[in-house]
Design a protein around this motif. Structure first.
Motif, PDB file in Angstrom:
ATOM      1  N   LEU A 169      40.602  39.713  48.393  1.00 41.34           N
ATOM      2  CA  LEU A 169      40.049  38.367  48.248  1.00 41.34           C
ATOM      3  C   LEU A 169      38.797  38.387  47.384  1.00 41.34           C
ATOM      4  N   LYS A 170      37.939  39.368  47.622  1.00 37.13           N
ATOM      5  CA  LYS A 170      36.717  39.508  46.829  1.00 37.13           C
ATOM      6  C   LYS A 170      37.048  39.764  45.357  1.00 37.13           C
ATOM      7  N   ALA A 228      50.282  45.228  41.772  1.00 35.80           N
ATOM      8  CA  ALA A 228      48.866  45.200  42.169  1.00 35.80           C
ATOM      9  C   ALA A 228      48.231  43.863  41.828  1.00 35.80           C
ATOM     10  N   VAL A 229      48.588  43.321  40.662  1.00 42.56           N
ATOM     11  CA  VAL A 229      48.100  41.990  40.282  1.00 42.56           C
ATOM     12  C   VAL A 229      48.583  40.955  41.293  1.00 42.56           C
ATOM     13  N   GLY A 230      49.847  41.091  41.717  1.00 43.65           N
ATOM     14  CA  GLY A 230      50.371  40.181  42.742  1.00 43.65           C
ATOM     15  C   GLY A 230      49.582  40.266  44.027  1.00 43.65           C
ATOM     16  N   ALA A 231      49.206  41.488  44.424  1.00 39.94           N
ATOM     17  CA  ALA A 231      48.414  41.661  45.643  1.00 39.94           C
ATOM     18  C   ALA A 231      47.054  40.991  45.521  1.00 39.94           C
ATOM     19  N   ILE A 232      46.480  41.032  44.323  1.00 42.65           N
ATOM     20  CA  ILE A 232      45.154  40.441  44.120  1.00 42.65           C
ATOM     21  C   ILE A 232      45.212  38.916  44.151  1.00 42.65           C
ATOM     22  N   VAL A 233      46.140  38.350  43.370  1.00 41.86           N
ATOM     23  CA  VAL A 233      46.120  36.888  43.182  1.00 41.86           C
ATOM     24  C   VAL A 233      46.648  36.122  44.388  1.00 41.86           C
ATOM     25  N   ASN A 248      43.404  45.610  61.787  1.00 42.63           N
ATOM     26  CA  ASN A 248      42.080  45.635  61.167  1.00 42.63           C
ATOM     27  C   ASN A 248      42.130  46.201  59.758  1.00 42.63           C
ATOM     28  N   ILE A 249      43.059  47.169  59.546  1.00 39.24           N
ATOM     29  CA  ILE A 249      43.210  47.740  58.198  1.00 39.24           C
ATOM     30  C   ILE A 249      43.672  46.675  57.230  1.00 39.24           C
ATOM     31  N   TYR A 250      44.687  45.892  57.652  1.00 36.90           N
ATOM     32  CA  TYR A 250      45.198  44.834  56.780  1.00 36.90           C
ATOM     33  C   TYR A 250      44.137  43.762  56.536  1.00 36.90           C
ATOM     34  N   LYS A 251      43.367  43.449  57.574  1.00 34.40           N
ATOM     35  CA  LYS A 251      42.300  42.460  57.429  1.00 34.40           C
ATOM     36  C   LYS A 251      41.258  42.939  56.434  1.00 34.40           C
ATOM     37  N   SER A 252      40.856  44.205  56.558  1.00 38.03           N
ATOM     38  CA  SER A 252      39.884  44.775  55.630  1.00 38.03           C
ATOM     39  C   SER A 252      40.420  44.791  54.205  1.00 38.03           C
ATOM     40  N   LYS A 253      41.702  45.162  54.049  1.00 39.45           N
ATOM     41  CA  LYS A 253      42.312  45.195  52.715  1.00 39.45           C
ATOM     42  C   LYS A 253      42.409  43.800  52.126  1.00 39.45           C
ATOM     43  N   TYR A 310      36.473  37.340  42.027  1.00 41.23           N
ATOM     44  CA  TYR A 310      35.855  37.863  40.798  1.00 41.23           C
ATOM     45  C   TYR A 310      36.660  37.450  39.580  1.00 41.23           C
ATOM     46  N   TYR A 311      37.980  37.606  39.655  1.00 42.64           N
ATOM     47  CA  TYR A 311      38.820  37.263  38.510  1.00 42.64           C
ATOM     48  C   TYR A 311      38.916  35.753  38.312  1.00 42.64           C
ATOM     49  N   ILE A 312      38.872  35.008  39.393  1.00 40.65           N
ATOM     50  CA  ILE A 312      38.875  33.545  39.273  1.00 40.65           C
ATOM     51  C   ILE A 312      37.663  33.083  38.480  1.00 40.65           C
ATOM     52  N   ASN A 313      36.515  33.675  38.744  1.00 44.81           N
ATOM     53  CA  ASN A 313      35.294  33.315  38.012  1.00 44.81           C
ATOM     54  C   ASN A 313      35.290  33.883  36.595  1.00 44.81           C
ATOM     55  N   LYS A 314      35.910  35.046  36.413  1.00 37.82           N
ATOM     56  CA  LYS A 314      35.937  35.645  35.075  1.00 37.82           C
ATOM     57  C   LYS A 314      36.848  34.874  34.137  1.00 37.82           C
ATOM     58  N   PHE A 315      37.991  34.449  34.649  1.00 41.14           N
ATOM     59  CA  PHE A 315      38.959  33.704  33.835  1.00 41.14           C
ATOM     60  C   PHE A 315      39.054  32.269  34.342  1.00 41.14           C
TER      61      PHE A 315
END
Length: 358
Positions: free
Chosen positions: A12-13, A127-132, A2-7, A17-22
């Motif tokens: 993803l959110k 961290a960028v890798g984790a986001i994208v 559940n922790i990994y799912k929440s993270k 956000y960055y997909i829409n920003k750039f």
């Protein structure tokens, strides 16, 4: 779990956000990725048509499909280049944005400068890798499913036979990846030690010459031997694991190809379909490797993100400020002497004014 799912949902959110920003780059990349997957499938399909036309001695169709195949191959490489280029630009923009947020929040909530710089240098890229990867991994899964469905449309029975090879390859990639990263890290440590001795040997050249010690210092020779031994072990380990991981890629599609040719000889399918099937199945392993490597490195990437997450949040209370500050006929003095006279100046939020001089 559940922790990994929440993270994951949190990342993803943030990724959305960055997909829409750039969007100029993110939309372009994901559009090109869809085109890339479509071109992979169509290229192998065209190759199959060209082979069937050649087998049936239809010269006109063979020439037409061959030209279309070559054009599709050229476009495939161009699209691949553009998508990777745009992906790198997009990730760098996200990295810059994160760093700007860290700078902004650090101004509102000052922290130890060394800690902030350390986090930026060691964790921001991961961290960028984790986001994208949160959205990108969905596209990889779609690619795997689309490729398998296309192979199934040619021969469902033979497409199913490739699955054990794909699973073995995915597991090997998953378990080998972290081990190679650790081995590479150890090899880099030996390299850093060796390079330090190299630098010392060069810097000591003048001193050694003065005491009439010529040649290569013994300490450098010893360190070189240690590093070379480590490098040989790492290279053997690296090449051996990669060779092992690639065995399913080599055996699987070629075995299926042989079976497909046998089916064609017995009137169940064509030689062109066998060729197309081999090409499509060969392209099934790359996204599986991406997926396995991403899952394998997810913990490391998320850990880096968690280390910089506090730097993205400001603990300072929000302060209401005026729209701007005005200076009129302002006089700056130092030791009773006027050093600067400002007739009129408006400073708005975000401006940075640096006064310097004698």
């Amino acid at each position: 779990m559940n922790i990994y799912k929440s993270k994951y949902l949190q990342l993803l959110k943030l990724d959305i956000y960055y997909i829409n920003k750039f969007k100029k780059y993110s939309y372009s990349f994901y559009s090109l990725y869809f085109v890339f997957v479509g071109l992979i499938l169509s290229t192998n399909y065209l190759l199959g048509l060209a082979v069937d036309s050649a087998v049936s001695l239809n010269l006109k169709s063979t020439l037409l499909f061959s030209l279309l195949f070559l054009f599709s191959m050229a476009m495939l490489n161009i699209i691949n280049f553009l998508s990777e280029y745009i992906s790198d630009i997009y990730k760098k923009l996200v990295e810059f944005d994160i760093i700007e947020r860290i700078i902004k929040n650090n101004t509102a909530t000052p922290r130890e400068p060394g800690e902030v710089i350390s986090r930026i240098s060691s964790d921001v890229e991961n961290a960028v890798g984790a986001i994208v990867i949160s959205v990108w991994i969905i596209f990889v899964i779609v690619r795997i499913v689309a490729t398998f469905l296309f192979a199934s449309s040619i021969s469902l029975e033979l497409a199913i036979l490739i699955l054990p090879f794909v699973v073995v390859y995915g597991l090997l990639t998953y378990f080998i990846g972290p081990r190679l990263m650790r081995a590479r890290s150890e090899e880099r440590e030996y390299y850093a030690h060796w390079f330090k001795r190299l630098k010392e040997s060069i810097e000591a050249g003048l001193s050694l010459c003065r005491v009439n010690i010529l040649g290569v210092p013994k300490i450098y020779v010893t360190t070189t031997a240690e590093y070379f031994g480590k490098f040989k072990r790492f290279t053997f380990y690296n090449r051996g694991l990669m060779f092992l991981a690639n065995m399913p890629v080599v055996i699987g599609p070629n075995l299926i190809f042989v079976l497909a040719v046998i089916n064609a000889i017995n009137g169940m399918g064509t030689v062109g379909e066998a060729v197309a099937l081999r090409g499509v199945l060969s392209n099934l392993f790359e996204p599986v490797a991406h997926l396995a490597a991403t899952v394998g490195s997810y913990y490391v990437l998320v850990t880096s993100y968690e280390r910089i997450a506090p730097l993205l949040e400001s603990r300072a209370e929000k302060i209401e400020t005026a729209p701007y500050a005005e200076f009129k006929n302002a006089v700056f003095k130092y030791d009773g002497r006027t050093v600067l006279y400002v007739e009129e100046l408006a400073v708005r939020p975000g401006d940075f004014i640096w006064v310097r001089g004698p």
